[in-house]
Design a protein around this motif. Structure first.
Motif, PDB file in Angstrom:
ATOM      1  N   HIS A   1       1.289   4.284  -2.830  1.00 51.53           N
ATOM      2  CA  HIS A   1       1.059   5.670  -2.868  1.00 51.53           C
ATOM      3  C   HIS A   1       2.462   6.419  -2.630  1.00 51.53           C
ATOM      4  O   HIS A   1       2.276   7.678  -1.947  1.00 51.53           O
ATOM      5  CB  HIS A   1       0.089   5.959  -1.600  1.00 51.53           C
ATOM      6  CG  HIS A   1      -1.018   5.740  -1.814  1.00 51.53           C
ATOM      7  ND1 HIS A   1      -1.473   4.007  -1.350  1.00 51.53           N
ATOM      8  CD2 HIS A   1      -2.451   5.978  -2.353  1.00 51.53           C
ATOM      9  CE1 HIS A   1      -2.621   3.867  -1.806  1.00 51.53           C
ATOM     10  NE2 HIS A   1      -3.061   4.934  -2.087  1.00 51.53           N
TER      11      HIS A   1
ATOM     12  N   ALA B   1       0.850  -1.077   0.032  1.00 50.43           N
ATOM     13  CA  ALA B   1      -0.060   0.280  -0.188  1.00 50.43           C
ATOM     14  C   ALA B   1       0.977   1.113   0.051  1.00 50.43           C
ATOM     15  O   ALA B   1       0.611   2.330  -0.673  1.00 50.43           O
ATOM     16  CB  ALA B   1      -0.799  -0.127   1.285  1.00 50.43           C
TER      17      ALA B   1
ATOM     18  N   GLU C   1      -5.454   7.192   4.461  1.00 43.60           N
ATOM     19  CA  GLU C   1      -6.694   7.256   3.622  1.00 43.60           C
ATOM     20  C   GLU C   1      -7.299   6.449   2.823  1.00 43.60           C
ATOM     21  O   GLU C   1      -8.471   6.124   2.961  1.00 43.60           O
ATOM     22  CB  GLU C   1      -6.515   8.909   2.882  1.00 43.60           C
ATOM     23  CG  GLU C   1      -6.203  10.277   3.720  1.00 43.60           C
ATOM     24  CD  GLU C   1      -6.018  11.483   3.027  1.00 43.60           C
ATOM     25  OE1 GLU C   1      -5.916  11.169   1.615  1.00 43.60           O
ATOM     26  OE2 GLU C   1      -5.805  12.390   3.526  1.00 43.60           O
ATOM     27  N   ALA C   2      -6.338   5.843   2.177  1.00 45.12           N
ATOM     28  CA  ALA C   2      -6.806   4.717   1.159  1.00 45.12           C
ATOM     29  C   ALA C   2      -7.017   3.575   1.960  1.00 45.12           C
ATOM     30  O   ALA C   2      -7.895   3.081   1.819  1.00 45.12           O
ATOM     31  CB  ALA C   2      -5.403   4.443   0.371  1.00 45.12           C
TER      32      ALA C   2
ATOM     33  N   ARG D   1      -1.510   9.689   2.732  1.00 43.46           N
ATOM     34  CA  ARG D   1      -2.416   9.222   1.563  1.00 43.46           C
ATOM     35  C   ARG D   1      -2.653   7.667   1.673  1.00 43.46           C
ATOM     36  O   ARG D   1      -3.580   6.992   1.338  1.00 43.46           O
ATOM     37  CB  ARG D   1      -1.541   9.444   0.016  1.00 43.46           C
ATOM     38  CG  ARG D   1      -1.678  10.785  -0.334  1.00 43.46           C
ATOM     39  CD  ARG D   1      -1.601  10.915  -1.848  1.00 43.46           C
ATOM     40  NE  ARG D   1      -0.528  10.448  -2.488  1.00 43.46           N
ATOM     41  CZ  ARG D   1       0.701  11.062  -2.313  1.00 43.46           C
ATOM     42  NH1 ARG D   1       0.633  12.294  -2.240  1.00 43.46           N
ATOM     43  NH2 ARG D   1       1.801  10.391  -3.112  1.00 43.46           N
ATOM     44  N   THR D   2      -1.748   6.883   2.312  1.00 45.00           N
ATOM     45  CA  THR D   2      -1.924   5.268   2.427  1.00 45.00           C
ATOM     46  C   THR D   2      -2.877   5.385   3.276  1.00 45.00           C
ATOM     47  O   THR D   2      -3.577   4.545   3.361  1.00 45.00           O
ATOM     48  CB  THR D   2      -0.429   4.881   2.687  1.00 45.00           C
ATOM     49  OG1 THR D   2       0.375   5.072   1.997  1.00 45.00           O
ATOM     50  CG2 THR D   2      -0.690   3.405   3.184  1.00 45.00           C
TER      51      THR D   2
END
Length: 442
Positions: free
Chosen positions: A410, A406, A419-420, A416-417
């Motif tokens: 990103h 992951a 959030e994903a 960002r990771t």
């Protein structure tokens, strides 16, 4: 109107330029100036290929393809030369440029500088690679730690490991780190040749030694003079050949077939085998004195099933390599496909994983490698829980693999990771620390 357009374009972080139907640049924003090093005043009015110099301009221009097909292109990776002639990795997007009536009046291209991302990738590769060998597992790091010391010595080395684990890579790493690195590295597969051929291959022969020996031929020991000779699959050699190898290791001399003269040789020998030589000695199938001669320094290369945490890094390495070789833009591997690989026992080890990824490349043109691109039996074994029943995969290993995958997708950006993955960024930081992951700043 033109001034308003320029103000809007200058507020964008990505490089943007537009062209008319004759491929001349009509606008060029501030980010494009910074990335290319070319001022707007010089760029506007010029053919785009003279300003935006890339490896696809002449034949595979992304903007030309969009103008021809009407379809936008997103995230195409290219290489650009800046004003100082330096290569920069880029990601480009293209689209048609239309007027208020919908008529095509040109094209627009946006581009991002991937240099920083490439630096991050190199940083993470330094953490997980050693002389072209990939691994972050505890056992591989132990191997990496002792290789420089072994390389500096002149002692004979025995490398044991299953087929496909990378024994020859280890041997090459020892040679490339050693004082002999400027001299030849020669590898011989002892198990692939019958005794008569192996003897002439190793020691060479003189003209007239046998019917077809028209002229002298140097053997591998002579060709490797001053360098390193890898005797691969040494556990397969016959008792008679073992005697000849023993004499060489003891006295550093050999006689070519048909010669009455002995030759001195300065060659470092590395032996490799997928067999347990100690067990063969007990069974009387391998000479004990030869075993102690080759077993001065012993290295055991672990099978892939015992270092599952290395799979995501190996997969990323093979994806990057096949992208380069085949000119594709496969972005990575999905979590589901990675889960299948993590649950497979890999009897063929790293070589099998490489073949699996190569096959996936045939089926996957762009985007990520999905489960549909893998052999069905790989995912079936995972769904059946066979790997878990064998106790091959710990929850910690699986979690570490998914988290690294992951983060890589990103560009190692933790926020960002998070959030994903639907979690708070502090949780990501805590897991990275708990799992002992070394992650570059993204």
């Amino acid at each position: 109107m033109s001034r308003d357009r320029d103000i809007i374009l200058d507020s964008i972080n990505e490089g943007v330029f537009t062209v008319d139907e004759h491929w001349r640049i009509t606008s060029f924003n501030r980010a494009a100036e910074e990335i290319t090093g070319i001022p707007r005043s010089r760029a506007v009015g010029q053919p785009c290929k003279d300003i935006f110099r890339t490896n696809i301009c002449e034949r595979r221009c992304a903007l030309a393809e969009t103008m021809r097909t009407g379809k936008p292109i997103i995230g195409k990776r290219i290489t650009m030369l800046d004003i100082e002639g330096r290569q920069k990795p880029m990601s480009v997007n293209t689209a048609l440029l239309k007027d208020q009536r919908g008529n095509i009046i040109g094209g627009v291209e946006t581009f991002s500088d991937l240099s920083r991302i490439e630096r991050l990738r190199k940083e993470i590769r330094r953490e997980y690679e050693f002389a072209d060998i990939i691994g972050r597992s505890h056992r591989m790091r132990e191997l990496f730690d002792i290789l420089p010391s072994i390389a500096e010595s002149s002692s004979t080395v025995l490398i044991e490991g299953e087929s496909g684990t990378g024994k020859e890579l280890i041997a090459r790493a020892i040679h490339s780190l050693s004082p002999r690195r400027r001299r030849p590295f020669i590898a011989v597969n002892c198990g692939a040749l019958p005794d008569t051929l192996l003897e002439s291959e190793l020691f060479g022969y003189k003209a007239g030694a046998f019917t077809d020996a028209k002229k002298d031929k140097p053997g591998r020991f002579a060709l490797a003079e001053g360098g390193t000779l890898l005797l691969d699959e040494i556990g397969d050699v016959s008792p008679a050949m073992q005697v000849r190898l023993l004499r060489f290791l003891q006295e550093k001399v050999y006689e070519p077939l048909g010669s009455l003269k002995s030759f001195k040789s300065d060659v470092r020998v590395i032996a490799a085998t997928n067999r347990d030589l100690a067990r063969l000695v007990k069974k009387g199938r391998f000479r004990e004195d030869l075993y102690y001669r080759v077993n001065v320094m012993k290295l055991e290369v672990p099978p892939l099933r015992e270092r599952l945490e290395d799979i995501p890094h190996l997969v990323a390495h093979f994806i990057a390599r096949f992208n380069s070789l085949q000119g594709k833009e496969v972005a990575g591997i999905s979590d589901d496909a990675l889960a299948c690989l993590m649950s497979h026992d890999f009897p063929g080890n790293v070589r099998e994983l490489e073949n699996i990824i190569e096959r996936a490349f045939v089926l996957c043109r762009t985007g990520e490698i999905e489960t549909a691109h893998l052999h069905s039996w790989i995912c079936e074994s995972e769904l059946g829980g066979e790997a878990q029943q064998r106790g091959q995969l710990s929850l910690e290993q699986m979690e570490a693999a998914f988290l690294v995958n992951a983060l890589r997708r990103h560009n190692w950006n933790r926020t960002r990771t998070a959030e994903a993955l639907g979690m708070h960024k502090t949780t990501i930081f805590r897991k990275i620390k708990a799992l002992g992951l070394k992650v570059p700043k993204g």
